[in-house]
Structure formats: structure tokens, C-alpha cells
Write an enzyme that holds these catalytic residues in place. Structure first.
Site, mmCIF file in Angstrom:
data_model
loop_
_atom_site.group_PDB
_atom_site.id
_atom_site.type_symbol
_atom_site.label_atom_id
_atom_site.label_comp_id
_atom_site.label_asym_id
_atom_site.label_seq_id
_atom_site.Cartn_x
_atom_site.Cartn_y
_atom_site.Cartn_z
ATOM 1 N N GLY A 1 6.236 -23.325 -8.866
ATOM 2 C CA GLY A 1 5.261 -22.521 -9.584
ATOM 3 C C GLY A 1 3.835 -22.958 -9.348
ATOM 4 N N HIS B 1 1.342 -21.403 -1.018
ATOM 5 C CA HIS B 1 2.605 -20.698 -1.259
ATOM 6 C C HIS B 1 2.560 -19.296 -0.657
ATOM 7 C CE1 HIS B 1 2.724 -23.447 -4.943
ATOM 8 N NE2 HIS B 1 3.770 -23.809 -4.221
ATOM 9 N N GLY C 1 6.408 -26.051 3.659
ATOM 10 C CA GLY C 1 5.107 -26.433 4.172
ATOM 11 C C GLY C 1 5.108 -27.788 4.855
ATOM 12 N N LYS D 1 2.687 -29.716 4.730
ATOM 13 C CA LYS D 1 1.955 -30.613 3.835
ATOM 14 C C LYS D 1 2.870 -31.705 3.299
ATOM 15 C CE LYS D 1 1.203 -29.209 -0.397
ATOM 16 N NZ LYS D 1 1.891 -30.215 -1.268
ATOM 17 N N ASP D 2 4.078 -31.311 2.930
ATOM 18 C CA ASP D 2 5.067 -32.261 2.417
ATOM 19 C C ASP D 2 5.942 -32.727 3.582
ATOM 20 O OD1 ASP D 2 4.297 -31.923 -0.390
ATOM 21 O OD2 ASP D 2 5.095 -29.920 -0.144
ATOM 22 N N LEU E 1 -4.017 -27.688 -0.124
ATOM 23 C CA LEU E 1 -3.781 -27.002 -1.388
ATOM 24 C C LEU E 1 -2.474 -27.494 -2.004
ATOM 25 C CD1 LEU E 1 -4.821 -23.326 -0.564
ATOM 26 C CD2 LEU E 1 -6.199 -25.169 -1.519
#
Length: 211
Positions: free
Chosen positions: A27, A33, A143, A145-146, A180
Site C-alpha cells: 500500500g 508502484h 522493483g 529498488k529492493d 521512491l
């Protein structure tokens, strides 16, 4: 957009659909996202987004309770982006059954951030494993990012020969270069500035190493 809060109702709807593109989230939907969702929409018209704040991947109850949440805003954003399915499970929905596939936690889970979050990645793999078993998606969008999480999920899927293709998607950043994240709302200005400086430092040194 069809919203499901119960896996039995969800399965009645999707059990015969063979090309579900799955985007798991906790969320606080942001542009990162939405980037995953847009890429999923290019692969399939049957995009399913989940929103579930998974308690098993938090190392403290306080951290779990502090995780940002605004479900009404999330629903409105997903409707605007014309998502076909939204799954909002509760704890019982996710953890009330025995899984078909055993958890595979690669030794890489103990490196990097895993050194400081001992049960985090086990919790991540556990919940993703259960989502994959419930939904049986053809593809899942995650993503970059992770990075560590992405690598561990891919290892688990490969080890268990799960027939879901992993799409690794580019990290989306703000104007200052900060990736983000839903948690960014919890950062104050000084912390945001430090994150910006770190990004600039890493980017500068990457250029030096490539010359």
C-alpha cells in the site's frame, strides 16, 4: 476495478485466467508502484494488485504499526489507473493454509540489509510464496529498488520450479535522486537531504570507476 477481501471470492473470479500479471504491494501507492503496474498492463490485461502489510517481515511491532497506510487513497489511485483486480486479504486469508512449496531462503539473505533484519527476508519469502500459491500468476512485477529482496524471491521461485515469470523493473526516483518508497513519508528534511547526498556520491563514484 473489482475488489476482493476474501481469497475464496477471488479464486471464483480468477481461477480460469491463465495470464494474470501480479503486482504485490504493502500500500501507500506511489509512482514507483504505478510504474510496475504500467509495465504489467503491457504484458496482460488481467493485472492484479495486492495490498497487504505483512507483519511477518517486520522486526518489531512498533515498526509494523508505524508503516504508512491510506487504503482509500490507494483504491482511488488504482481505479484511475484502470486496474482489473485488487486483493485486500487479512492475516487469516494468507496464513491459514499449509503451502505446497517449502520456503527457500538463499544464504544471500544474511548479507547486506539481512545482517541487521534477521527475520525480514524469511517473512517476505513466506508471504510471496503464499500469494503465488493463491493467485498462480503468469508473471510477477518487482522493483529493482529492493535488490536483495528481488534476488531472494527469484531464487525461491527457481528452486521450487514455480511457473511464474519475474519481471525486474527499474527504480523510480524523485528529482533529488531518492528512490521512491512508501516509508519516505516518515523521513524529515535532514534525512531526505542525507539520502540525496548519498545518491549523488554513489553516482559520482560510479562514473569515476567507469572512466
Amino acid at each position: 476495478m473489482k475488489i476482493f477481501k476474501n481469497k475464496l471470492n477471488l479464486l471464483k473470479e480468477i481461477s480460469k485466467i491463465k495470464d494474470i500479471a501480479f503486482v504485490p504491494t504493502m500500500g501507500s501507492i506511489h509512482k514507483g508502484h504505478l510504474s510496475l503496474i504500467n509495465k504489467a498492463k503491457k504484458v496482460s490485461k488481467n493485472v492484479l494488485v495486492s495490498i497487504y502489510i505483512n507483519p511477518k517481515q517486520f522486526n518489531s511491532n512498533l515498526d509494523f504499526k508505524k508503516y504508512p497506510s491510506n487504503i482509500n487513497l490507494d483504491i482511488n489511485l488504482l481505479k484511475k489507473n484502470k486496474i482489473k483486480y485488487l486483493y485486500l486479504p487479512n492475516y487469516f486469508d494468507i496464513y491459514s493454509f499449509k503451502t505446497k512449496y517449502p520456503l527457500y531462503l538463499d544464504k544471500f539473505s544474511k548479507e547486506l540489509c539481512g545482517k541487521f533484519r534477521p527475520n525480514h527476508f524469511k517473512g517476505v519469502i513466506n508471504v510471496i510464496n503464499r500469494f503465488l500459491e493463491i493467485i498462480k500468476p503468469k508473471s510477477i512485477f518487482l522493483g529493482m529498488k529492493d535488490y536483495q529482496q528481488l534476488k531472494l524471491i527469484k531464487s525461491h521461485i527457481k528452486k521450487n520450479k514455480i511457473k511464474t515469470k519475474v519481471f525486474a523493473c527499474t527504480t523510480i526516483r524523485d528529482k533529488g535522486g531518492v528512490a521512491l518508497s512508501s516509508r519516505n513519508i516518515n523521513l524529515d528534511n535532514s534525512q531526505i537531504n542525507r539520502a540525496m547526498q548519498l545518491y549523488k556520491y554513489l553516482k559520482k563514484n560510479k562514473k569515476k570507476n567507469n572512466t
